[in-house]
Scaffold this active site. Structure first.
Site, mmCIF file in Angstrom:
data_model
loop_
_atom_site.group_PDB
_atom_site.id
_atom_site.type_symbol
_atom_site.label_atom_id
_atom_site.label_comp_id
_atom_site.label_asym_id
_atom_site.label_seq_id
_atom_site.Cartn_x
_atom_site.Cartn_y
_atom_site.Cartn_z
ATOM 1 N N GLY A 1 4.346 15.404 2.540
ATOM 2 C CA GLY A 1 3.958 14.453 3.582
ATOM 3 C C GLY A 1 5.118 14.307 4.548
ATOM 4 O O GLY A 1 6.047 15.119 4.560
ATOM 5 N N GLY B 1 8.401 14.164 2.445
ATOM 6 C CA GLY B 1 8.722 15.390 1.716
ATOM 7 C C GLY B 1 8.940 16.576 2.648
ATOM 8 O O GLY B 1 9.913 17.322 2.503
ATOM 9 N N ARG C 1 0.179 -8.255 9.223
ATOM 10 C CA ARG C 1 -1.014 -7.902 8.456
ATOM 11 C C ARG C 1 -1.354 -8.889 7.352
ATOM 12 O O ARG C 1 -2.524 -9.221 7.153
ATOM 13 C CB ARG C 1 -0.800 -6.529 7.834
ATOM 14 C CG ARG C 1 -0.725 -5.492 8.897
ATOM 15 C CD ARG C 1 -0.405 -4.140 8.348
ATOM 16 N NE ARG C 1 -0.483 -3.189 9.453
ATOM 17 C CZ ARG C 1 -0.201 -1.917 9.351
ATOM 18 N NH1 ARG C 1 0.202 -1.418 8.196
ATOM 19 N NH2 ARG C 1 -0.305 -1.129 10.392
ATOM 20 N N HIS D 1 -4.200 -0.810 1.615
ATOM 21 C CA HIS D 1 -3.775 0.167 2.596
ATOM 22 C C HIS D 1 -2.451 0.843 2.265
ATOM 23 O O HIS D 1 -2.268 2.028 2.500
ATOM 24 C CB HIS D 1 -3.652 -0.552 3.935
ATOM 25 C CG HIS D 1 -3.172 0.299 5.054
ATOM 26 N ND1 HIS D 1 -3.875 1.403 5.460
ATOM 27 C CD2 HIS D 1 -2.093 0.227 5.834
ATOM 28 C CE1 HIS D 1 -3.219 1.961 6.469
ATOM 29 N NE2 HIS D 1 -2.131 1.286 6.705
ATOM 30 N N LEU E 1 5.660 5.455 9.000
ATOM 31 C CA LEU E 1 5.962 6.779 9.560
ATOM 32 C C LEU E 1 7.452 6.845 9.861
ATOM 33 O O LEU E 1 8.137 7.819 9.570
ATOM 34 C CB LEU E 1 5.144 7.014 10.826
ATOM 35 C CG LEU E 1 3.621 6.933 10.667
ATOM 36 C CD1 LEU E 1 2.927 7.251 11.987
ATOM 37 C CD2 LEU E 1 3.143 7.898 9.599
#
Ligand code: FAD
Ligand code: SF4
Ligand code: FES
Lengths: 252, 666
Positions: free
Chosen positions: B42, B45, B337, B429, B469
């Protein structure tokens, strides 16, 4: 709704396969893969082997789901992956045929699962910009025209699913390859390596055994991300120019 | 066990620079002899494997996917934060650091978060250089948008496909290293154990998912970038195959699992529609930039809507309760959130939910469409445009910003979100918890590192949008390539690790025995059915709000379910073949243990903070109530033997630069 499914079953790459028929009770809110989940739960309850199929994100972005549904890679809906296809587009009592993506370059692993590693090797042959971590200049140092960035983006949305290959009578991988070449060659960052990139990637594509492109454009029609065949035209031009240039200057 | 976070000394803003400048280095000739295993391709990684390859280490990278490009990071939609201050709105590294610490409800390590904020800027530069097609303004410069919990515009994005474009960037860099022979890629290989020799991580055991072969792989160090464990809830926005197995197998070998109960419930997802449902779909937080959240204020209207007699658009403006704007005027629809999710739950619990199940609220774009439409009409010089013309223009603007999300919504629900508001509800999530790591991203097992969502660092008890991210790429591109040197510089005399040692043999045998055990149970119930049942327990008792009684009950239920699994699961097929049911069996077995640990952790933490809301600890207005005196620590759990109770190790968190305050978004 009640559905009859004709599903391709194949134990492994070296064995033959055949269609088997199942009936399944679904409802119209389910996604196509949820309908297959129901089938598999049913098979497991009968202590039979479930149908192997690949999937992961179920959001139309990872490119893992494949399968040909009623003759169409990713099914009948335009611009839609199998995982985003919903049963409301099918009718009660319908017979649905489900097969793997078929191409010599995508050998079957089991049932509906195929090996698409050839795509990775095409990217490895030149689908990148040679920049090591830490070498970059400030992000805003290279302004890029909004429309150009947007066009490059359109090419970059390819999810590497392989439907273009499955759709093509020649099993050509030109839509996939040209989308990557276009994305990178269009951007100023990718210009430096543009010539070498197009040569290497097209050569790799050919050596993987994909067929030649004869402008049938079935790929564009079936591509779930609606990648345009304009990319193919652009890359053909670049490829011929690159071949001519490298013939003139063979050391490059 | 004394946990040492290994935070360097010095001024907060200088720590990383100084540390990097004085770290041990490994000379190029030695790098070529040192092997590193990276599990996961991902964002974390792939960026780690590519960069370690560029540096000259011999890298082996593993993924259970058929290609590195399929990792779950591909699905990230909204964007990535960076303290570039391109908008000139007062952003800075310190502000991003501060927002992230505060957003995490003061349960993360200051020094790690500051380093993250510093790295954020170079990530954008790196991605642009790789050709990532970020959104741009007419002048050709990079565009930004806002995300929840902050008051500046620092989120970079590529339509609603930011994760895809960033992952493809990392995948391309990784592909380049593969083609140069610096990285060997193992697709369709699932790691099923870590091998420890003399206390150090020296390799892994994998299963080849096509042939079923069990293989040994050795290296001088192992890096796990294996993602989060949100799928313990069965229904989540994670990809179907995301799982905890790599991290959990490390836990079983003695690595500590930190803050497992810190899970993020995202406020804007498409609501559950039926029992057959396999996953939930996120509607990016970026939508809250322009969407207004509301429910009908009058119960009669709610009833009429549920029965289909009224539509959302029939409800008069004054009869709508824009509850976020009402309760949190300073941040409005852009509260973090955890706050937005709880508020949606409260609205629905009070009977205002709008779909047949009563578990949905509206996310409405009508005002944004009109606002943008007017502005477009004005800039086009249109005189007295009609309402329809304005709407059409506005829809175009909204489409350019969120087109793919609107399309996804329409595909799934069969409804047109341009014409009537979206219906949304919170869903699992992201997991802030994960393997405990020190400042070097090293677990308590020497030589075993964790990056990305798989570790616990940086996000405390609640992650702000667009920061996963950022963290995954910071870890992979800019942190681990340096910090791994601290370990490897002491290994330059260690020869290639021999995989014929007894530890490898024992680990291989344990993996084979466990797989055979699953097949041999030959019970009646499917793996999937156990996973669904576990998910229901977790959601009910360890989800958006938790209490002691429920948690105790859940622990017992999970233990019983686990026992039932080992006596009655049915795994079809064979060991030596492509067998997705066997893969799932191992993953669900691990979730059945992790779930219990999450409950134990939630019981221990007698406070409410971030995503962890204990009903016993709340203010009179119903807001979360932290207890800094007793709980300003990281809970790091040791649990190698699941027949005994887990052991808690605490890492006290020290705040030298920010003052712990009650988080207020009012
Ligand atoms: C729908 C969605 C939208 C999101 N949007 C955003 C956003 O807009 N902004 C943001 O900042 N964050 C967002 N996030 C969060 C973010 O995407 C993730 O936290 C992040 O991408 C995780 O990256 P990773 O590299 O840590 O793990 P992953 O991307 O999950 O990668 C894990 C990798 O590990 C491999 N792996 C796992 N276990 C094993 C094993 N046992 N053996 C071998 N390989 C293994 C997998 O194959 C995969 O390659 C979003 C998340 C979701 C679910
Ligand atoms: S071009 Fe389209 S069909 Fe081909 S791999 Fe890409 S997304 Fe799939
Ligand atoms: S499962 Fe990811 S695109 Fe279909």
């Amino acid at each position: 709704m009640k559905l009859n499914l004709k599903v391709w079953r194949q134990k492994g790459a070296s064995t033959g396969g055949k269609f088997e028929t199942y009936t399944v009770e679904a409802n119209e809110h389910m996604s196509f893969l949820e309908m297959l989940d129901v089938l598999n739960e049913q098979l497991i309850a009968e202590q039979r082997e479930p149908v192997s199929f690949e999937h992961d994100c179920r959001e139309g972005i990872c490119g893992t789901c494949s399968m040909v549904i009623n003759g169409h890679p990713h099914g009948p809906m335009k611009g839609t992956t199998t995982c985003q296809l919903h049963m409301r587009h099918f009718n009660d009592g319908e017979t649905i045929t489900i097969e793997p993506f078929r191409s010599n370059s995508f050998p079957v692993i089991k049932d509906l699962v195929v090996d698409r590693a050839a795509f990775d090797r095409i990217i490895q042959s030149g689908g990148y910009i040679s920049v090591n971590t830490g070498q970059a200049q400030d992000g805003n140092a290279i302004p890029i025209e909004k429309d150009l960035a947007s066009e490059a983006f359109d090419a970059a949305t390819c999810i590497g699913c392989g439907a273009c290959v499955a759709a093509c009578p020649n099993a050509s991988a030109m839509l996939f390859t040209s989308a990557k070449v276009s994305h990178l060659n269009m951007m100023p960052q990718g210009e430096v390596e543009a010539t070498q990139r197009v040569l290497n990637m097209i050569n790799q594509m050919d050596s993987e055994g994909f067929g030649a492109c004869s402008n049938i454009t079935a790929c564009e029609a079936e591509c779930p991300k609606e990648i345009s065949v304009k990319n193919i035209a652009r890359v053909n031009r670049e490829y011929f120019a690159a071949v001519l240039a490298s013939e003139k200057n063979p050391s490059k | 066990m004394k946990l040492d976070g290994k935070v360097p000394t010095g001024e907060l803003s200088e720590k990383w620079t100084q540390y990097r400048g004085t770290m041990n280095l490994v000379a190029p000739n030695n790098k070529r002899r040192l092997e590193v295993i990276v599990v996961g391709s991902g964002l974390a990684g792939a960026s780690a494997a590519a960069t370690l390859g560029e540096l000259g280490y011999k890298v082996k990278c593993f993924t259970f996917h058929d290609s590195p490009r399929r990792a779950h990071s591909i699905a990230a939609q909204g964007g990535i934060n960076a303290a570039k201050n391109y908008q000139n709105d007062g952003d800075s590294v310190y502000r991003l650091f501060y927002d992230t610490i505060k957003g995490g409800d003061y349960r993360s390590r200051e020094a790690n978060v500051h380093r993250l904020a510093e790295a954020s800027r170079t990530i954008i530069d790196q991605a642009v250089a790789q050709g990532v097609p970020f959104a741009r303004e007419y002048g050709g410069l990079l565009a930004n948008r806002s995300f929840g919990g902050v008051q500046v515009s620092r989120t970079f994005y590529a339509r609603g496909q930011t994760g895809q474009q960033l992952l493809i960037g990392a995948y391309q860099s990784l592909s380049r290293q593969i083609s140069m022979g610096n990285v060997t890629m193992y697709n369709r290989h699932e790691m099923l154990d870590v091998v420890k020799i003399d206390g150090k991580a020296r390799g892994i055991i994998t299963r080849n998912l096509v042939t079923g072969a069990i293989d040994r792989h050795s290296a001088h160090a192992v890096v796990l970038g294996t993602g989060g464990y949100g799928n313990v809830f069965y229904l989540s926005t994670n990809a179907m195959n995301s799982n905890v197995t790599a991290a959990w197998r490390a836990t079983k070998r003695g690595a500590l699992m930190a803050n497992p109960c810190f899970t993020q419930i995202h406020p804007t997802c498409i609501p559950v529609s039926g029992e057959y449902q396999s996953k939930l779909t996120l509607m990016s937080e970026s939508l809250r930039n322009d969407g207004r959240v509301w429910v009908p204020g009058k119960k009669d209207d709610v009833k009429a809507i549920r029965e289909g007699r009224l539509k959302a658009t029939d409800i008069a403006e004054e009869d709508r309760d824009y509850y976020l704007e009402r309760r949190y005027p300073a941040f409005g629809n852009l509260v973090p959130r955890d706050v937005a999710s709880r508020a949606a739950k409260v609205a629905c619990d009070e009977g205002h939910g709008v779909n047949a199940t009563g578990l949905a609220v509206y996310l409405d774009f009508a005002s944004a469409i009109m606002r943008y439409g007017k502005s477009e009409a004005h800039s086009k010089g249109m005189v007295n445009p009609s309402e329809d013309e304005i709407k059409l223009l506005g829809e175009k603007v909204v489409e350019a910003k969120y087109g793919n999300l609107f399309e996804m919504y329409a595909k799934i629900t069969g409804e047109d979100p341009y014409k009537s508001p979206m219906m949304i509800y919170p869903a699992v999530h992201y997991t802030m918890g994960g393997l405990w790591v020190d400042y070097n991203l090293e677990t308590n097992i020497p030589g075993l590192f964790a990056v990305g969502e798989a570790n616990f660092s940086d996000h405390g008890a609640n992650r702000l949008g667009a920061s996963a991210l950022m963290q995954g790429l910071a870890d992979g591109y800019f942190v681990i390539p340096y910090t791994i040197g601290q370990f490897l510089s002491n290994e330059i005399r260690t020869p290639i690790i021999d995989d014929q040692q007894p530890e490898f043999e024992a680990a291989e045998k344990a993996v084979k025995d466990r797989l055979a055990q699953f097949i041999n149970i030959k019970g009646k119930q499917s793996v999937e059915s156990f996973h669904r049942r576990l998910g229901k327990i977790m959601w009910e008792y360890c989800g958006m709000s938790r209490n002691e009684e429920g948690l105790n009950k859940a622990r017992k239920m999970i233990q019983e379910l686990r026992a039932e699994f080992y006596s009655d699961v049915f795994v079809p097929g064979e060991l030596n073949e492509y067998n997705p049911e066997l893969e799932k069996a191992g993953r669900v077995a691990d979730f059945l243990e992790l779930g219990e640990l999450m409950v134990v952790d939630a019981l221990d933490r007698q406070e409410s903070c971030g995503g962890h809301f204990r009903e016993e600890y709340r203010t009179p207005e119903g807001e979360a109530m932290r207890n800094d005196k007793d709980f300003t620590y990281v809970s790091a759990w040791e649990w190698t033997d699941t027949t005994a109770d887990p052991t808690l190790h605490k890492e006290e968190l020290e705040f030298e630069n920010v003052e712990l305050k009650t988080r207020s978004y009012k």
